[in-house]
Write a protein that holds these residues in place. Structure first.
Motif, PDB file in Angstrom:
ATOM      1  N   PHE A  97       0.834  -1.202   0.000  1.00  0.00           N
ATOM      2  CA  PHE A  97       0.000   0.000   0.000  1.00  0.00           C
ATOM      3  C   PHE A  97       0.868   1.250   0.000  1.00  0.00           C
ATOM      4  O   PHE A  97       0.637   2.198  -0.748  1.00  0.00           O
ATOM      5  N   TYR A  98       1.883   1.254   0.869  1.00  0.00           N
ATOM      6  CA  TYR A  98       2.738   2.424   1.002  1.00  0.00           C
ATOM      7  C   TYR A  98       3.496   2.732  -0.292  1.00  0.00           C
ATOM      8  O   TYR A  98       3.548   3.876  -0.747  1.00  0.00           O
ATOM      9  N   LEU A  99       4.109   1.703  -0.883  1.00  0.00           N
ATOM     10  CA  LEU A  99       5.046   1.932  -1.980  1.00  0.00           C
ATOM     11  C   LEU A  99       4.413   1.855  -3.364  1.00  0.00           C
ATOM     12  O   LEU A  99       4.918   2.474  -4.302  1.00  0.00           O
ATOM     13  N   ASP A 100       3.327   1.104  -3.499  1.00  0.00           N
ATOM     14  CA  ASP A 100       2.746   0.884  -4.832  1.00  0.00           C
ATOM     15  C   ASP A 100       1.421   1.601  -5.045  1.00  0.00           C
ATOM     16  O   ASP A 100       0.853   1.525  -6.135  1.00  0.00           O
ATOM     17  N   THR A 101       0.909   2.280  -4.002  1.00  0.00           N
ATOM     18  CA  THR A 101      -0.409   2.906  -4.117  1.00  0.00           C
ATOM     19  C   THR A 101      -0.351   4.353  -3.636  1.00  0.00           C
ATOM     20  O   THR A 101      -0.845   4.680  -2.545  1.00  0.00           O
ATOM     21  N   PRO A 102       0.250   5.228  -4.412  1.00  0.00           N
ATOM     22  CA  PRO A 102       0.334   6.638  -4.009  1.00  0.00           C
ATOM     23  C   PRO A 102      -1.030   7.311  -3.895  1.00  0.00           C
ATOM     24  O   PRO A 102      -1.222   8.228  -3.111  1.00  0.00           O
ATOM     25  N   THR A 103      -2.013   6.851  -4.695  1.00  0.00           N
ATOM     26  CA  THR A 103      -3.392   7.345  -4.601  1.00  0.00           C
ATOM     27  C   THR A 103      -4.326   6.152  -4.693  1.00  0.00           C
ATOM     28  O   THR A 103      -3.936   5.061  -5.154  1.00  0.00           O
ATOM     29  N   TRP A 104      -5.578   6.341  -4.271  1.00  0.00           N
ATOM     30  CA  TRP A 104      -6.552   5.249  -4.350  1.00  0.00           C
ATOM     31  C   TRP A 104      -6.763   4.799  -5.789  1.00  0.00           C
ATOM     32  O   TRP A 104      -7.083   3.643  -6.054  1.00  0.00           O
ATOM     33  N   ALA A 105      -6.550   5.695  -6.754  1.00  0.00           N
ATOM     34  CA  ALA A 105      -6.722   5.348  -8.170  1.00  0.00           C
ATOM     35  C   ALA A 105      -5.682   4.321  -8.622  1.00  0.00           C
ATOM     36  O   ALA A 105      -5.893   3.613  -9.614  1.00  0.00           O
ATOM     37  N   ASP A 106      -4.569   4.245  -7.872  1.00  0.00           N
ATOM     38  CA  ASP A 106      -3.506   3.315  -8.234  1.00  0.00           C
ATOM     39  C   ASP A 106      -3.651   1.952  -7.556  1.00  0.00           C
ATOM     40  O   ASP A 106      -2.826   1.055  -7.767  1.00  0.00           O
ATOM     41  N   PHE A 117      -4.951 -10.290   3.640  1.00  0.00           N
ATOM     42  CA  PHE A 117      -4.826 -11.673   4.082  1.00  0.00           C
ATOM     43  C   PHE A 117      -3.395 -12.086   4.408  1.00  0.00           C
ATOM     44  O   PHE A 117      -2.960 -13.178   4.076  1.00  0.00           O
ATOM     45  N   TRP A 118      -2.663 -11.192   5.071  1.00  0.00           N
ATOM     46  CA  TRP A 118      -1.358 -11.536   5.648  1.00  0.00           C
ATOM     47  C   TRP A 118      -0.338 -12.014   4.601  1.00  0.00           C
ATOM     48  O   TRP A 118       0.544 -12.808   4.906  1.00  0.00           O
ATOM     49  N   LEU A 119      -0.419 -11.544   3.375  1.00  0.00           N
ATOM     50  CA  LEU A 119       0.419 -12.083   2.303  1.00  0.00           C
ATOM     51  C   LEU A 119       1.551 -11.148   1.872  1.00  0.00           C
ATOM     52  O   LEU A 119       2.283 -11.471   0.933  1.00  0.00           O
ATOM     53  N   SER A 120       1.701 -10.014   2.518  1.00  0.00           N
ATOM     54  CA  SER A 120       2.784  -9.105   2.137  1.00  0.00           C
ATOM     55  C   SER A 120       3.495  -8.576   3.370  1.00  0.00           C
ATOM     56  O   SER A 120       3.047  -8.773   4.499  1.00  0.00           O
ATOM     57  N   ASP A 121       4.605  -7.912   3.142  1.00  0.00           N
ATOM     58  CA  ASP A 121       5.403  -7.369   4.244  1.00  0.00           C
ATOM     59  C   ASP A 121       4.835  -6.030   4.724  1.00  0.00           C
ATOM     60  O   ASP A 121       3.982  -5.429   4.075  1.00  0.00           O
ATOM     61  N   SER A 122       5.336  -5.574   5.858  1.00  0.00           N
ATOM     62  CA  SER A 122       4.886  -4.294   6.410  1.00  0.00           C
ATOM     63  C   SER A 122       6.034  -3.296   6.428  1.00  0.00           C
ATOM     64  O   SER A 122       7.200  -3.650   6.242  1.00  0.00           O
ATOM     65  N   ALA A 123       5.685  -2.044   6.638  1.00  0.00           N
ATOM     66  CA  ALA A 123       6.685  -0.975   6.641  1.00  0.00           C
ATOM     67  C   ALA A 123       6.289   0.113   7.621  1.00  0.00           C
ATOM     68  O   ALA A 123       5.122   0.258   7.972  1.00  0.00           O
ATOM     69  N   MET A 124       7.295   0.862   8.061  1.00  0.00           N
ATOM     70  CA  MET A 124       7.073   2.044   8.878  1.00  0.00           C
ATOM     71  C   MET A 124       7.242   3.264   7.979  1.00  0.00           C
ATOM     72  O   MET A 124       8.221   3.361   7.225  1.00  0.00           O
ATOM     73  N   HIS A 125       6.289   4.188   8.061  1.00  0.00           N
ATOM     74  CA  HIS A 125       6.367   5.434   7.303  1.00  0.00           C
ATOM     75  C   HIS A 125       6.690   6.550   8.289  1.00  0.00           C
ATOM     76  O   HIS A 125       5.926   6.802   9.225  1.00  0.00           O
ATOM     77  N   CYS A 126       7.813   7.208   8.088  1.00  0.00           N
ATOM     78  CA  CYS A 126       8.277   8.257   9.002  1.00  0.00           C
ATOM     79  C   CYS A 126       8.279   9.602   8.286  1.00  0.00           C
ATOM     80  O   CYS A 126       8.918   9.749   7.241  1.00  0.00           O
ATOM     81  N   THR A 127       7.579  10.565   8.859  1.00  0.00           N
ATOM     82  CA  THR A 127       7.436  11.880   8.236  1.00  0.00           C
ATOM     83  C   THR A 127       7.823  12.970   9.222  1.00  0.00           C
ATOM     84  O   THR A 127       7.303  13.013  10.341  1.00  0.00           O
ATOM     85  N   TYR A 128       8.726  13.849   8.797  1.00  0.00           N
ATOM     86  CA  TYR A 128       9.130  14.966   9.648  1.00  0.00           C
ATOM     87  C   TYR A 128       8.251  16.194   9.393  1.00  0.00           C
ATOM     88  O   TYR A 128       7.842  16.459   8.261  1.00  0.00           O
ATOM     89  N   TYR A 129       7.976  16.943  10.463  1.00  0.00           N
ATOM     90  CA  TYR A 129       7.180  18.168  10.372  1.00  0.00           C
ATOM     91  C   TYR A 129       7.876  19.288  11.148  1.00  0.00           C
ATOM     92  O   TYR A 129       8.499  19.039  12.182  1.00  0.00           O
ATOM     93  N   LYS A 130       7.724  20.510  10.664  1.00  0.00           N
ATOM     94  CA  LYS A 130       8.258  21.666  11.385  1.00  0.00           C
ATOM     95  C   LYS A 130       7.270  22.153  12.435  1.00  0.00           C
ATOM     96  O   LYS A 130       7.655  22.556  13.530  1.00  0.00           O
ATOM     97  N   THR A 131       5.983  22.152  12.081  1.00  0.00           N
ATOM     98  CA  THR A 131       4.936  22.547  13.022  1.00  0.00           C
ATOM     99  C   THR A 131       3.758  21.596  12.874  1.00  0.00           C
ATOM    100  O   THR A 131       3.605  20.918  11.849  1.00  0.00           O
ATOM    101  N   MET A 132       2.900  21.566  13.888  1.00  0.00           N
ATOM    102  CA  MET A 132       1.661  20.788  13.832  1.00  0.00           C
ATOM    103  C   MET A 132       0.492  21.739  14.033  1.00  0.00           C
ATOM    104  O   MET A 132       0.526  22.592  14.933  1.00  0.00           O
ATOM    105  N   LYS A 133      -0.524  21.613  13.207  1.00  0.00           N
ATOM    106  CA  LYS A 133      -1.694  22.469  13.294  1.00  0.00           C
ATOM    107  C   LYS A 133      -2.892  21.636  13.716  1.00  0.00           C
ATOM    108  O   LYS A 133      -3.302  20.714  13.014  1.00  0.00           O
TER     109      LYS A 133
END
Length: 225
Positions: A97-106, A117-133
């Motif tokens: 989902f993270y790497l092959d599906t940038p949008t729902w259209a993909d 159904f437990w058939l693929s690997d998982s990943a951590m997505h890490c995003t840096y922010y300067k501020t939070m709103k």
């Protein structure tokens, strides 16, 4: 022939029944709140829950006297390589989902099927922010030092590590912006254990209120209105 038809109908009926049960549980169980735990300590560390409309991240300070995320998730692994970020958002999810599906259209059926159904690997997505709103998609939560320590341990333990204990960067151009990166993770994503289920469990680990169980971001945010 009748036997085959009956078998097919029973199979379809079972599948529809499972789907219906999942939808019902996905709507009902998030309504049941797990209360936060009061540890009697000052709540002086800010964290955030942030959703993009589908997926919930846990957002924490990049650095304080308890933990420095930039030593584990180097700024240099982002496209910007900027070092003036103040917060880091971390989410766990399906690698496809993270790497092959940038949008729902993909979204491809094969990607969704493997994820469910437990058939693929998982990943951590890490995003840096300067501020939070703060807003409907971003809620601030103040927690204690002990609760923050528990949260960090929960999140850190989900990363896969190399023989030296370092997080394993996933080399990819499929990042969402100039401030994020992906890392290998432990566990299997499924329809029972989604990105939002993980974020909900992270809040429980930090002693914060959460849904009993939820596959959706709605199940988390309804407890933080």
């Amino acid at each position: 022939m009748k036997i085959i038809v009956l078998y097919v109908l029973k199979t379809l009926g079972a599948i529809l029944g499972i789907v219906a049960l999942y939808v019902i549980l996905g709507l009902v169980l998030p309504l049941i709140e797990v209360s936060g735990e009061e540890d009697g300590q000052p709540k002086d560390i800010p964290i955030y829950i942030y959703t993009n409309g589908v997926h919930t991240d846990i957002v924490m300070p990049v650095k304080n006297d308890l933990f420095d995320w930039s030593t584990k998730v180097p700024f240099s692994n982002t496209k910007s390589k900027s070092t003036d970020y103040n917060y880091i958002g971390i989410g766990w999810g399906d690698k496809g989902f993270y790497l092959d599906t940038p949008t729902w259209a993909d979204l491809k059926f094969s990607t969704a099927f493997k994820a469910a159904f437990w058939l693929s690997d998982s990943a951590m997505h890490c995003t840096y922010y300067k501020t939070m709103k703060e807003g409907e998609d971003c809620k601030k939560i103040m927690i204690s030092r002990n609760q923050y320590t528990s949260l960090v341990k929960f999140v850190e333990d989900k990363f896969d590590k190399d023989s030296k204990g370092n997080f394993i960067l996933i080399p990819t151009d499929a990042v969402y912006d100039v401030n994020d990166a992906f890392y290998d993770a432990k566990g299997k994503y499924s329809f029972l254990n989604t990105c939002n289920t993980w974020a909900n469990d992270a809040l429980k680990a930090a002693g914060q209120k959460a849904a009993l169980w939820t596959p959706s971001d709605f199940g988390i945010f309804r407890h933080y209105k």
